[in-house]
Motif scaffolding. Structure first.
Motif, PDB file in Angstrom:
ATOM      1  N   ILE A   1      43.656  73.364 -17.838  1.00 53.08           N
ATOM      2  CA  ILE A   1      42.836  72.218 -18.239  1.00 53.08           C
ATOM      3  C   ILE A   1      42.835  71.235 -17.076  1.00 53.08           C
ATOM      4  O   ILE A   1      43.710  71.288 -16.206  1.00 53.08           O
ATOM      5  N   PRO A   2      41.861  70.313 -17.034  1.00 51.20           N
ATOM      6  CA  PRO A   2      41.838  69.329 -15.949  1.00 51.20           C
ATOM      7  C   PRO A   2      42.986  68.328 -16.086  1.00 51.20           C
ATOM      8  O   PRO A   2      43.568  68.171 -17.171  1.00 51.20           O
ATOM      9  N   PRO A   3      43.338  67.630 -15.014  1.00 46.15           N
ATOM     10  CA  PRO A   3      44.300  66.535 -15.133  1.00 46.15           C
ATOM     11  C   PRO A   3      43.871  65.571 -16.234  1.00 46.15           C
ATOM     12  O   PRO A   3      42.699  65.178 -16.317  1.00 46.15           O
ATOM     13  N   THR A   4      44.807  65.208 -17.094  1.00 42.48           N
ATOM     14  CA  THR A   4      44.490  64.426 -18.289  1.00 42.48           C
ATOM     15  C   THR A   4      45.523  63.320 -18.480  1.00 42.48           C
ATOM     16  O   THR A   4      46.723  63.595 -18.485  1.00 42.48           O
ATOM     17  N   LEU A   5      45.042  62.115 -18.637  1.00 39.55           N
ATOM     18  CA  LEU A   5      45.906  60.990 -18.990  1.00 39.55           C
ATOM     19  C   LEU A   5      46.038  60.951 -20.502  1.00 39.55           C
ATOM     20  O   LEU A   5      45.054  61.076 -21.223  1.00 39.55           O
TER      21      LEU A   5
ATOM     22  N   SER B   1      35.275  57.643 -17.743  1.00 41.30           N
ATOM     23  CA  SER B   1      34.425  56.953 -18.714  1.00 41.30           C
ATOM     24  C   SER B   1      33.428  57.899 -19.379  1.00 41.30           C
ATOM     25  O   SER B   1      32.689  57.493 -20.270  1.00 41.30           O
ATOM     26  N   ASP B   2      33.430  59.170 -18.977  1.00 39.99           N
ATOM     27  CA  ASP B   2      32.503  60.168 -19.516  1.00 39.99           C
ATOM     28  C   ASP B   2      33.009  60.639 -20.878  1.00 39.99           C
ATOM     29  O   ASP B   2      34.121  61.172 -20.959  1.00 39.99           O
ATOM     30  N   PRO B   3      32.246  60.457 -21.972  1.00 35.97           N
ATOM     31  CA  PRO B   3      32.737  60.892 -23.284  1.00 35.97           C
ATOM     32  C   PRO B   3      33.036  62.374 -23.359  1.00 35.97           C
ATOM     33  O   PRO B   3      33.875  62.797 -24.166  1.00 35.97           O
ATOM     34  N   ARG B   4      32.377  63.183 -22.533  1.00 36.18           N
ATOM     35  CA  ARG B   4      32.653  64.623 -22.526  1.00 36.18           C
ATOM     36  C   ARG B   4      34.028  64.918 -21.950  1.00 36.18           C
ATOM     37  O   ARG B   4      34.564  66.010 -22.163  1.00 36.18           O
TER      38      ARG B   4
ATOM     39  N   GLU C   1      43.376  47.453 -21.565  1.00 38.83           N
ATOM     40  CA  GLU C   1      44.726  47.073 -21.150  1.00 38.83           C
ATOM     41  C   GLU C   1      45.385  48.195 -20.355  1.00 38.83           C
ATOM     42  O   GLU C   1      46.000  47.951 -19.302  1.00 38.83           O
ATOM     43  N   VAL C   2      45.254  49.435 -20.840  1.00 42.81           N
ATOM     44  CA  VAL C   2      45.816  50.581 -20.129  1.00 42.81           C
ATOM     45  C   VAL C   2      45.145  50.759 -18.771  1.00 42.81           C
ATOM     46  O   VAL C   2      45.792  51.068 -17.763  1.00 42.81           O
ATOM     47  N   ALA C   3      43.825  50.531 -18.727  1.00 47.32           N
ATOM     48  CA  ALA C   3      43.058  50.746 -17.496  1.00 47.32           C
ATOM     49  C   ALA C   3      43.424  49.764 -16.387  1.00 47.32           C
ATOM     50  O   ALA C   3      43.069  49.990 -15.223  1.00 47.32           O
ATOM     51  N   LYS C   4      44.138  48.705 -16.726  1.00 46.12           N
ATOM     52  CA  LYS C   4      44.602  47.788 -15.679  1.00 46.12           C
ATOM     53  C   LYS C   4      45.610  48.475 -14.765  1.00 46.12           C
ATOM     54  O   LYS C   4      45.760  48.087 -13.598  1.00 46.12           O
ATOM     55  N   ARG C   5      46.302  49.488 -15.295  1.00 48.84           N
ATOM     56  CA  ARG C   5      47.322  50.196 -14.504  1.00 48.84           C
ATOM     57  C   ARG C   5      46.926  51.624 -14.161  1.00 48.84           C
ATOM     58  O   ARG C   5      47.293  52.124 -13.096  1.00 48.84           O
TER      59      ARG C   5
END
Length: 318
Positions: free
Chosen positions: A105-109, A165-168, A156-160
């Motif tokens: 699978i792709p790298p995933t946060l 941003s792609d829903p897919r 808040e998470v995106a600050k770090r």
């Protein structure tokens, strides 16, 4: 131990001494010292303006090799305390480690979120138990919960840590009431979440509240099959799992409710085809087992579910 193939997924089930179905974890969900490991950050506490008076915990899984220059996919999972429990049935961080390291699978946060609790600080003694604001957040059909995620917590998470941003390239998932919360989030904001993982989903009347002289009726999740049939199709890929021994109580029959969801999604696609509708279709897959209201079966098949959700996003192997 018996091994069966269901819808392309390999499932191994055993029967306990008490006659209950047991679904052991596969190697893909166990800690593997030979692979590169991401880092699980947290828990952090978060206070929401949309749910005033509540506090929740969340954890962030940062994949190995994370680079803000290449924002990874995003997995949001409800009941984060159980999803990340190293001794639990899901162990999502292990699955991410193994699948990402092996380039399956792709790298995933990962963003793992508990429901809110009505307190100033999150109680340290809750452990794996449910916080006391779970029903109001997970089982209601309005958009409050997804607004909390997309307008408050995710920024808040995106600050770090950056993420796609792609829903897919985003999936939201959960089990039980966490599963219906995931579906509701994608239902209201498919532009934010294009994929749903639903294990033992509570598409039942837990959230229903009868009308009174001063308050209107509040619908429950058992309305979803009808809403799906009578609403425009959302561009959502959804995986559902349940077991034939799931709950049957005053809120509804879980196994029947999940089958109704699948039938409604399939009917919506068939009807759109008949009408010549050029719009999107639901991409649906499901697995039924014989287990009860447990995360065990979902935890066993989670690696395969993630492979299915992210299919087509990895470069072709040469």
């Amino acid at each position: 131990m018996r091994t069966i193939m269901i819808g392309g997924l390999l499932c191994c089930a055993a029967t306990s001494a008490a006659g209950q179905t047991v679904y052991p974890l596969t190697a893909a969900s166990r800690a593997d010292p030979s692979v590169r490991h991401g880092t699980l950050k947290g828990p952090f506490e978060f206070h929401s303006r949309i749910f005033p008076g509540t506090v929740r915990r969340y954890w962030v899984y940062v994949p190995a090799g994370y680079s803000p220059a290449r924002p990874p996919n995003l997995l949001v999972f409800q009941d984060g305390q159980r999803a990340t429990n190293p001794d639990g049935s899901l162990r999502v961080q292990n699955a991410l480690d193994n699948l990402i390291s092996k380039k399956e699978i792709p790298p995933t946060l990962g963003l793992f979120v508990t429901p809110g609790n009505l307190s100033q600080r999150y109680p340290d003694n809750l452990g794996m138990s449910n916080p006391d604001h779970r029903v109001e957040e997970y089982d209601d059909l309005d958009d409050d919960y997804v607004r909390m995620l997309t307008d408050e917590l995710m920024p808040e998470v995106a600050k770090r840590w950056r993420f796609s941003s792609d829903p897919r390239r985003r999936v939201i998932g959960g089990t039980s009431s966490g599963a219906i919360a995931a579906f509701t989030a994608a239902w209201h904001r498919p532009q934010a979440f294009g994929n749903v993982i639903s294990f033992i989903g509570s598409y039942t009347s837990i959230g229903y509240r009868a009308a009174t002289a001063t308050t209107p009726l509040v619908p429950g999740g058992d309305l979803y099959p009808g809403m799906i049939r009578k609403s425009p199709i959302r561009p959502i890929r959804i995986f559902l799992q349940d077991g034939s021994a799931d709950l049957d109580n005053e809120h509804g029959n879980w196994f029947l409710a999940n089958q109704q969801m699948v039938k409604a999604l399939q009917w919506a696609n068939t009807n759109a085809d008949k009408q010549g509708d050029k719009g999107p279709r639901y991409d649906v897959r499901y697995v039924w087992g014989t287990g009860g209201h447990s995360d065990d079966h979902g935890g066993q098949i989670l690696p395969d579910v993630l492979r299915w959700i992210w299919r087509g996003q990895m470069p072709a192997k040469r």
